[in-house]
Design a protein around this motif. Structure first.
Motif, PDB file in Angstrom:
ATOM      1  N   ARG A  13       8.804 -10.134  -5.230  1.00 28.17           N
ATOM      2  CA  ARG A  13       9.041  -8.699  -5.185  1.00 28.17           C
ATOM      3  C   ARG A  13      10.338  -8.336  -4.472  1.00 28.17           C
ATOM      4  NH1 ARG A  13       4.473  -5.617  -6.785  1.00 28.17           N
ATOM      5  NH2 ARG A  13       3.717  -6.805  -8.539  1.00 28.17           N
ATOM      6  N   HIS A  14      10.748  -9.140  -3.497  1.00 31.13           N
ATOM      7  CA  HIS A  14      11.969  -8.812  -2.736  1.00 31.13           C
ATOM      8  C   HIS A  14      12.829 -10.064  -2.559  1.00 31.13           C
ATOM      9  CE1 HIS A  14      10.448  -4.790  -1.787  1.00 31.13           C
ATOM     10  NE2 HIS A  14       9.277  -5.383  -1.682  1.00 31.13           N
ATOM     11  N   PRO A  15      13.267 -10.659  -3.689  1.00 30.33           N
ATOM     12  CA  PRO A  15      13.942 -11.956  -3.579  1.00 30.33           C
ATOM     13  C   PRO A  15      15.242 -11.923  -2.779  1.00 30.33           C
ATOM     14  CG  PRO A  15      14.073 -11.115  -5.824  1.00 30.33           C
ATOM     15  CD  PRO A  15      13.140 -10.218  -5.079  1.00 30.33           C
ATOM     16  N   VAL A  20       2.652   0.463  -1.842  1.00 28.03           N
ATOM     17  CA  VAL A  20       1.853   0.022  -2.992  1.00 28.03           C
ATOM     18  C   VAL A  20       2.582  -1.060  -3.803  1.00 28.03           C
ATOM     19  CG1 VAL A  20       0.667   0.812  -5.079  1.00 28.03           C
ATOM     20  CG2 VAL A  20       0.920   2.346  -3.153  1.00 28.03           C
ATOM     21  N   HIS A  21       3.895  -0.988  -3.864  1.00 28.21           N
ATOM     22  CA  HIS A  21       4.712  -1.968  -4.586  1.00 28.21           C
ATOM     23  C   HIS A  21       4.287  -3.401  -4.265  1.00 28.21           C
ATOM     24  CE1 HIS A  21       8.522  -4.411  -4.901  1.00 28.21           C
ATOM     25  NE2 HIS A  21       8.412  -3.932  -6.113  1.00 28.21           N
ATOM     26  N   CYS A  22       4.078  -3.694  -2.972  1.00 29.31           N
ATOM     27  CA  CYS A  22       3.569  -5.009  -2.581  1.00 29.31           C
ATOM     28  C   CYS A  22       2.090  -4.866  -2.207  1.00 29.31           C
ATOM     29  CB  CYS A  22       4.382  -5.579  -1.424  1.00 29.31           C
ATOM     30  SG  CYS A  22       6.013  -6.179  -1.956  1.00 29.31           S
ATOM     31  N   GLN A  23       1.828  -4.237  -1.097  1.00 27.17           N
ATOM     32  CA  GLN A  23       0.459  -3.971  -0.659  1.00 27.17           C
ATOM     33  C   GLN A  23       0.572  -3.002   0.510  1.00 27.17           C
ATOM     34  OE1 GLN A  23      -3.068  -7.241  -1.079  1.00 27.17           O
ATOM     35  NE2 GLN A  23      -1.531  -7.714   0.397  1.00 27.17           N
TER      36      GLN A  23
HETATM   37 ZN   LIG Z   1       7.425  -4.403  -2.238  1.00 21.24          ZN
END
Ligand SMILES: [Zn+2]
Ligand SMILES: [Zn+2]
Length: 540
Positions: A281-283, A293-296
Motif C-alpha cells: 500500500r505504501h511502497p 480505511v485504506h490500510c486499516q
Molecule cells: Zn494506507
C-alpha cells in the motif's frame, strides 16, 4: 460429505452439513514483528503533548534532548522546499510475479503500455510472508501532476490508476521543535525519534472521503518518529509491536461490545491484513501502513477497550494460511446477506478462500444474485442471514447496523447528474438512465452504464461506482435503480435501493457478531468466511 440438502422456499437456499472444526497449528519459531504506522502526513505544523519523561534522538542515535519533563510541544516545517518530481501512473501493486503479469496483460489488452517494477521493501521476518512486491506502472512519464491527472482521467474508462511521484532530488527544510511551556526550541535537519509513555497528537484526520469524516485528538504508546517528507511536509510515524498495533485496530474496526468470539476473529483478520498489506500500500513511503480505511483504521490508544485487548492477547501470533502463504483477510461491515468473490471487486487473481458465501452456515443460493430480477427481490426482502439484525435471537449489539443491511438513497435527477459529472469528469448531458450491466455473486455491481442525452459510458468496479453516485461514497455496490415521476420527458427522481455496507469480500463483521452470539467459535467464524484456510500460531 454432504449429508442432506434442504431447499428453503423464498430464495431456494440449499443447506449442507457442517464440516469438522479446524484446530490452530503451532509453529512459534518467529519473533513478533515491529511495524511503522503513518499517523499524520502533509502537515506544516503539528501540536502534540507528551506524558512523563521524554527524550529526542536524531537519526545517528545521538540525543538532541534527554530526560525532559513532558508537556505541550509544537513542530514546524521551516524553510521547506519540495523535491523536484517526475510523475507516473501506477495501475496496481501485487505480491507475486504471476499476479503482476496478469495486470500487465490486462493493461496491454486495453492498449496501455505498462511494465512491472520489483520493489524489495519487506522487512518482516515471519514465515509464509511475501518478500517483495511488484508495481505495475505506465511507461509514460509526466513532468507535472496536472499532466498526470489529465492523462489519468483520459484512461479512467480503461483502468483505475494512482499518481506516483518519483523524486529527482532531496527535499529541503528543517524540523523545529518548540516546548510551549518555556518556548525552548531546537532544530533538526533529519528525522527525530522520541519515546515517552504516551504522546497525544492534535487534529488527526479520520475517515477522509467517507461519510464519517472528522478530526480528533489521539493518544499513542510506543515510539514516535517525525520527519520531513519529499514535499518538505511533516510526517508522524508510530513505531510499535504488531500486537500493540492490533489493540488500536480491533476496537476501531469492530465495536468492542460485540460478542467475544467475533472480536477474536477480528483480531486475527486485522493481524493478517496488517502483514499482508506491508509493502503493497505504501511502497515508497517511510512507513508500512497508514491509519485510515485504506490500510486499516488505527486509533492508537484512544479507543482501547479491555475486551478488544483480551481478544488480541488470546489469539496472539495466530495467522490464516493458505497454500504456504499468509492469506489476504479482507473484511467489511455488512455483506447484506451474501459475500463477494474477490476478483469482482478488485483486479486481483481469484482466491480460492475468497469465494462469496451466503451469510448463513454452509449454504448456497440457488437463485443467483448476479441476475437482475433476483437481486431486486433480494434487496426488497429481509432474508434470514447472519447480518440481518432483525433475525430472531440475534445480539443486541448489532441493532445499529439495520440502516446498512437495507438502505435507500433518493436523488432529484439534476442533483444526481451534478454528482456523477463532478465525480467522473464525464460531460454526458442530462441523465436518462443507469443500467446495471454486470453483477457479482453478492449482487454487487461490476459494470454500471450511465446513459445521458449526449453520451453513454460505463463505470467499472464496485468502489468507483459507489463513489460516482454519492457526494461521499454509497454504502455498497449492491443496489438497484428505481425511477419515479417524469418531467420534461426525463425521469424526475432516481431511487437507489441497496443492501450492505462495504465491499463484501471476506468476513462480514456484523455477521461474525451474530455467529459468535449463536455459539460459534472464532475458528468456525473464520472458516465460514474464508473457506479452506487453516490457522497457525507463528510466534509466542
Ligand atoms: Zn494506507
Ligand atoms: Zn453478512
Amino acid at each position: 460429505m454432504v449429508a442432506f440438502i434442504i431447499v428453503f422456499s423464498l430464495f431456494g437456499i440449499t443447506c449442507q452439513a457442517p464440516t469438522q472444526r479446524k484446530k490452530v497449528l503451532e509453529r512459534n519459531d518467529a519473533e513478533q514483528p515491529v511495524i511503522r504506522v503513518g499517523v499524520l502526513q502533509g502537515q506544516t505544523q503539528v501540536d502534540f503533548r507528551v506524558e512523563g519523561k521524554v527524550s529526542f534522538v536524531n537519526s545517528k542515535g545521538d540525543f538532541a534532548l534527554k530526560g525532559l519533563q513532558g508537556g505541550p510541544w509544537k513542530i514546524e516545517a521551516i524553510d521547506s522546499k519540495p523535491a523536484e518530481y517526475i510523475y507516473r501512473l501506477a495501475v496496481g501493486t501485487r505480491k507475486n510475479r504471476s499476479e503482476a503479469e496478469e495486470v500487465v496483460r490486462f493493461a496491454k489488452n486495453k492498449g496501455l503500455d505498462v511494465h512491472s517494477n520489483k520493489i524489495e521493501t519487506i522487512h518482516l521476518s515471519i514465515p509464509y510472508i511475501h518478500k517483495s512486491v511488484y508495481q505495475i506502472v505506465l511507461d509514460k512519464k509526466f513532468i507535472s501532476e496536472s499532466d498526470a491527472k489529465t492523462y489519468q482521467s483520459k484512461i479512467q474508462g480503461k483502468t483505475n490508476s494512482e499518481i506516483i511521484k518519483i523524486p529527482q532530488n532531496d527535499s529541503e527544510g528543517i524540523l523545529r521543535f518548540t516546548n510551549l511551556y518555556n518556548n525552548y526550541s531546537f532544530d533538526s535537519p533529519g528525522p527525530i525519534r522520541l519515546s515517552a509513555s504516551q504522546i497525544q497528537l492534535a487534529d488527526v484526520e479520520v475517515g477522509s472521503g467517507f461519510h464519517w469524516e472528522t478530526t480528533e485528538h489521539r493518544t499513542y504508546g510506543g515510539a514516535f518518529e517525525f520527519l520531513l517528507d519529499q514535499d518538505g511536509m511533516i510526517t508522524a510515524i508510530n513505531e510499535l509491536f504488531l500486537e500493540d498495533y492490533l489493540k488500536g485496530v480491533v476496537p476501531s474496526e469492530m465495536p468492542a461490545g460485540f460478542p467475544y468470539e467475533s472480536l477474536k476473529a477480528q483480531a486475527i483478520t486485522a493481524r493478517v491484513e496488517a502483514v499482508s498489506k506491508i509493502g503493497l500500500r505504501h511502497p515508497f513511503e517511510p512507513f508500512d501502513l497508514c491509519d485510515e480505511v485504506h490500510c486499516q483504521v488505527y486509533s492508537g490508544l484512544s479507543r482501547n477497550a479491555e475486551r478488544a485487548d483480551m481478544a488480541v492477547e488470546s489469539t496472539r501470533g495466530i495467522f490464516m494460511i493458505h497454500r504456504n502463504e499468509i492469506t489476504e483477510a479482507f473484511y467489511a461491515g455488512v455483506c447484506g446477506g451474501h459475500t463477494e468473490n474477490n476478483e469482482n471487486v478488485w483486479l486481483i487473481n481469484a482466491k480460492k478462500y475468497l469465494r462469496g458465501v451466503l451469510d448463513r452456515d454452509r449454504n448456497r443460493l440457488s437463485t443467483p444474485l448476479s441476475e437482475e430480477s433476483n437481486v431486486r427481490k433480494w434487496i426488497d426482502s429481509s432474508p434470514d442471514v447472519y447480518c440481518n439484525s432483525a433475525r430472531k435471537n440475534g445480539p443486541k449489539s448489532i441493532n445499529y447496523s439495520k440502516k446498512y443491511f437495507r438502505w435507500q438513497v433518493e436523488y432529484k435527477r439534476q442533483e444526481l447528474e451534478k454528482i456523477i459529472r463532478e465525480k467522473t469528469g464525464e460531460n454526458f448531458g442530462e441523465l436518462i438512465d443507469l443500467v446495471p450491466l454486470k453483477r457479482g455473486v453478492s449482487g454487487r455491481l461490476i459494470d454500471l452504464e450511465v446513459v445521458g442525452t449526449k453520451k453513454r459510458f460505463i463505470i467499472n468496479r464496485e468502489l468507483p461506482i459507489r463513489q460516482a453516485l454519492s457526494k461521499k461514497t454509497l454504502y455498497s455496490g449492491c443496489f438497484y435503480v428505481k425511477k419515479k415521476g417524469r418531467s420534461k420527458g426525463l425521469t424526475h427522481t432516481f431511487i437507489l435501493k441497496g443492501a450492505g455496507w462495504g465491499h463484501g469480500v471476506g468476513m462480514c463483521q456484523v455477521g461474525a457478531a451474530s455467529m459468535a452470539h449463536s455459539g460459534k467459535k472464532f475458528d468456525q467464524i473464520l472458516t465460514h468466511y474464508y473457506q479452506g484456510i487453516f490457522l497457525q500460531k507463528l510466534y509466542n
